[in-house]
Write a protein that holds these residues in place. Structure first.
Motif, PDB file in Angstrom:
ATOM      1  N   THR A   1       0.835  -1.200   0.000  1.00  0.00           N
ATOM      2  CA  THR A   1       0.000   0.000   0.000  1.00  0.00           C
ATOM      3  C   THR A   1       0.866   1.244   0.000  1.00  0.00           C
ATOM      4  N   ARG A   2       1.903   1.236   0.786  1.00  0.00           N
ATOM      5  CA  ARG A   2       2.815   2.389   0.800  1.00  0.00           C
ATOM      6  C   ARG A   2       3.466   2.580  -0.566  1.00  0.00           C
ATOM      7  N   ALA A   3       3.827   1.502  -1.231  1.00  0.00           N
ATOM      8  CA  ALA A   3       4.389   1.596  -2.583  1.00  0.00           C
ATOM      9  C   ALA A   3       3.352   2.160  -3.556  1.00  0.00           C
ATOM     10  N   ALA A   4       2.096   1.768  -3.383  1.00  0.00           N
ATOM     11  CA  ALA A   4       1.022   2.312  -4.232  1.00  0.00           C
ATOM     12  C   ALA A   4       0.876   3.807  -4.007  1.00  0.00           C
ATOM     13  N   TYR A   5       0.970   4.249  -2.765  1.00  0.00           N
ATOM     14  CA  TYR A   5       0.899   5.684  -2.482  1.00  0.00           C
ATOM     15  C   TYR A   5       2.044   6.418  -3.167  1.00  0.00           C
ATOM     16  N   CYS A   6       3.221   5.825  -3.170  1.00  0.00           N
ATOM     17  CA  CYS A   6       4.373   6.453  -3.830  1.00  0.00           C
ATOM     18  C   CYS A   6       4.179   6.532  -5.342  1.00  0.00           C
ATOM     19  N   GLY A   7       3.350   5.661  -5.899  1.00  0.00           N
ATOM     20  CA  GLY A   7       3.095   5.662  -7.336  1.00  0.00           C
ATOM     21  C   GLY A   7       1.979   6.592  -7.771  1.00  0.00           C
ATOM     22  N   MET A   8       1.352   7.286  -6.833  1.00  0.00           N
ATOM     23  CA  MET A   8       0.230   8.159  -7.174  1.00  0.00           C
ATOM     24  C   MET A   8       0.639   9.301  -8.100  1.00  0.00           C
ATOM     25  N   ALA A   9       1.785   9.886  -7.895  1.00  0.00           N
ATOM     26  CA  ALA A   9       2.234  11.003  -8.733  1.00  0.00           C
ATOM     27  C   ALA A   9       2.443  10.543 -10.171  1.00  0.00           C
ATOM     28  N   ASP A  10       3.024   9.375 -10.353  1.00  0.00           N
ATOM     29  CA  ASP A  10       3.221   8.843 -11.703  1.00  0.00           C
ATOM     30  C   ASP A  10       1.878   8.598 -12.388  1.00  0.00           C
ATOM     31  N   PHE A  11       0.932   8.048 -11.658  1.00  0.00           N
ATOM     32  CA  PHE A  11      -0.402   7.826 -12.220  1.00  0.00           C
ATOM     33  C   PHE A  11      -1.028   9.147 -12.663  1.00  0.00           C
ATOM     34  N   LEU A  12      -0.969  10.153 -11.815  1.00  0.00           N
ATOM     35  CA  LEU A  12      -1.539  11.441 -12.160  1.00  0.00           C
ATOM     36  C   LEU A  12      -0.856  12.083 -13.359  1.00  0.00           C
ATOM     37  N   GLU A  13       0.444  11.951 -13.437  1.00  0.00           N
ATOM     38  CA  GLU A  13       1.167  12.522 -14.563  1.00  0.00           C
ATOM     39  C   GLU A  13       0.712  11.890 -15.878  1.00  0.00           C
ATOM     40  N   GLU A  14       0.566  10.569 -15.900  1.00  0.00           N
ATOM     41  CA  GLU A  14       0.084   9.888 -17.102  1.00  0.00           C
ATOM     42  C   GLU A  14      -1.372  10.224 -17.388  1.00  0.00           C
ATOM     43  N   PHE A  15      -2.168  10.377 -16.355  1.00  0.00           N
ATOM     44  CA  PHE A  15      -3.595  10.646 -16.504  1.00  0.00           C
ATOM     45  C   PHE A  15      -3.860  11.992 -17.163  1.00  0.00           C
ATOM     46  N   VAL A  16      -3.094  13.006 -16.823  1.00  0.00           N
ATOM     47  CA  VAL A  16      -3.349  14.346 -17.347  1.00  0.00           C
ATOM     48  C   VAL A  16      -2.757  14.565 -18.738  1.00  0.00           C
ATOM     49  N   GLN A  17      -1.965  13.655 -19.224  1.00  0.00           N
ATOM     50  CA  GLN A  17      -1.355  13.819 -20.556  1.00  0.00           C
ATOM     51  C   GLN A  17      -2.288  13.354 -21.639  1.00  0.00           C
TER      52      GLN A  17
END
Length: 58
Positions: free
Chosen positions: A42-58
């Motif tokens: 879960t902590r690793a998933a939280y760390c991946g949130m920024a990457d997800f958002l970056e891909e989502f907004v592109q």
């Protein structure tokens, strides 16, 4: 973020009973999980949130 990313990463794949993200008017952000048997993932998933958002907004 809650249903687009965290639900799959923390609930479906990690086995937590629930997860989510919230924002306060003062700018504070928070994420949570409950009845979570896999806190390291879960902590690793939280760390991946920024990457997800970056891909989502592109």
């Amino acid at each position: 973020m809650t249903f687009g990313y965290l639900w799959n990463a923390v609930r479906v794949q990690g086995g937590a009973y629930g997860t989510g993200m919230g924002a306060r008017l003062n700018g504070n952000l928070f994420s949570y999980s409950y009845r979570d048997p896999n806190l390291e993932n879960t902590r690793a998933a939280y760390c991946g949130m920024a990457d997800f958002l970056e891909e989502f907004v592109q």
